[in-house]
Enzyme design. Structure first.
Site, short mmCIF file in Angstrom:
data_model
loop_
_atom_site.label_atom_id
_atom_site.label_comp_id
_atom_site.label_asym_id
_atom_site.label_seq_id
_atom_site.Cartn_x
_atom_site.Cartn_y
_atom_site.Cartn_z
N ARG A 59 -1.95 -17.64 4.32
CA ARG A 59 -0.45 -17.45 3.91
C ARG A 59 -0.35 -16.22 3.41
O ARG A 59 0.91 -15.83 3.29
CB ARG A 59 0.20 -18.85 3.23
CG ARG A 59 0.30 -19.95 4.05
CD ARG A 59 0.82 -21.38 3.43
NE ARG A 59 -0.09 -21.72 2.42
CZ ARG A 59 -1.00 -22.48 2.50
NH1 ARG A 59 -1.38 -22.92 3.65
NH2 ARG A 59 -1.78 -22.80 1.53
N GLU A 96 -12.64 -27.04 -7.53
CA GLU A 96 -12.61 -28.07 -8.42
C GLU A 96 -13.70 -29.00 -7.89
O GLU A 96 -14.48 -29.46 -8.82
CB GLU A 96 -11.33 -28.86 -7.98
CG GLU A 96 -10.86 -30.12 -8.87
CD GLU A 96 -9.52 -30.87 -8.39
OE1 GLU A 96 -8.96 -30.09 -7.60
OE2 GLU A 96 -9.12 -31.75 -9.08
P1 AMP Z 1 -6.19 -21.86 -6.55
O1 AMP Z 1 -7.62 -21.06 -6.18
O2 AMP Z 1 -6.31 -23.07 -7.39
O3 AMP Z 1 -5.30 -20.87 -7.42
O4 AMP Z 1 -5.36 -22.11 -5.20
C1 AMP Z 1 -4.84 -21.28 -4.64
C2 AMP Z 1 -4.86 -21.49 -3.06
O5 AMP Z 1 -4.90 -22.34 -2.73
C3 AMP Z 1 -3.91 -20.66 -2.53
O6 AMP Z 1 -4.24 -19.85 -1.53
C4 AMP Z 1 -2.89 -21.83 -1.89
O7 AMP Z 1 -2.40 -21.56 -0.72
C5 AMP Z 1 -3.74 -23.09 -2.22
N1 AMP Z 1 -3.04 -24.14 -2.76
C6 AMP Z 1 -3.52 -24.82 -3.87
N2 AMP Z 1 -2.84 -25.39 -4.24
C7 AMP Z 1 -1.85 -25.91 -3.56
C8 AMP Z 1 -0.68 -26.56 -3.40
N3 AMP Z 1 -0.38 -27.54 -4.34
N4 AMP Z 1 0.31 -26.35 -2.26
C9 AMP Z 1 -0.09 -25.34 -1.47
N5 AMP Z 1 -1.19 -24.53 -1.45
C10 AMP Z 1 -2.09 -24.77 -2.52
#
Ligand code: AMP
Length: 171
Positions: A59, A96
């Site tokens: 995205r 995670e």
């Molecule tokens: P993070 O590495 O945990 O910051 O996760 C970010 C990535 O995971 C981004 O590319 C987001 O598109 C996706 N992502 C993580 N959590 C969500 C969520 N609750 N809703 C949509 N996309 C998420």
């Protein structure tokens, strides 16, 4: 950004139980919202003298490409492993559960590039932090990161050091 926030759809238990997925596809279907987002990013980033936009799969490609077009800057895709056809560099980061990998072409950024990283959403910051490492590892400078959505309660900003962070819709 209230009108943009109203377009974001909560999908409970996707892709797994306990996650509330923020579905941004209604934003993509709304040219006014896309223009509002792109304009807001542009305003925040216009004075940084950036030379390149990097977008994180998938995205981040959409919002990043539209911004790169608007700012008349080149766009670099940062991708999941095994997708890029030319020579690549990669970084491995903690999720995670388990590990994630991001890749970029070796000529994705140059040593003199000043880069803005774009993704749709900042959650724990692992993905964006890995993109920073990948780009800095090639000798380029990261100036700022832009997200359409930030889940503030997850504290992802802590992973991103002193970089300027712009998030347009927060939870
Ligand atoms: P993070 O590495 O945990 O910051 O996760 C970010 C990535 O995971 C981004 O590319 C987001 O598109 C996706 N992502 C993580 N959590 C969500 C969520 N609750 N809703 C949509 N996309 C998420």
């Amino acid at each position: 950004m209230d009108s943009v926030k109203k377009l974001i759809r909560d999908i409970p238990d996707f892709p797994k139980k306990g996650i509330i997925f923020k579905d941004i596809t209604p934003i993509l279907a709304d040219p006014t919202a896309m223009a509002e987002i792109t304009g807001a990013f542009e305003k925040q980033f216009e004075d940084l003298k950036a030379t390149r936009i990097a977008g994180i799969e998938a995205r981040g490609f959409v919002f990043g490409s539209v911004l790169a077009y608007a700012m008349k800057l080149p766009f670099t895709p940062v991708r999941k492993p095994g997708k890029l056809p030319y020579k690549t560099v990669r970084t491995i980061y903690q999720l995670e559960y388990g590990e994630g990998t991001l890749e970029m072409h070796t000529d994705g950024v140059g040593r003199n590039d000043r880069v803005i990283i774009i993704d749709d959403l900042l959650a724990t910051g692992g993905t964006a932090g890995a993109a920073v490492k990948l780009i800095e590892g090639q000798g380029a400078k990261v100036l700022a990161l832009g997200f359409v959505v930030e889940l503030e309660f997850l504290g992802g900003r802590k992973q991103l050091g002193k970089n300027k962070i712009v998030s347009l819709v927060t939870y």
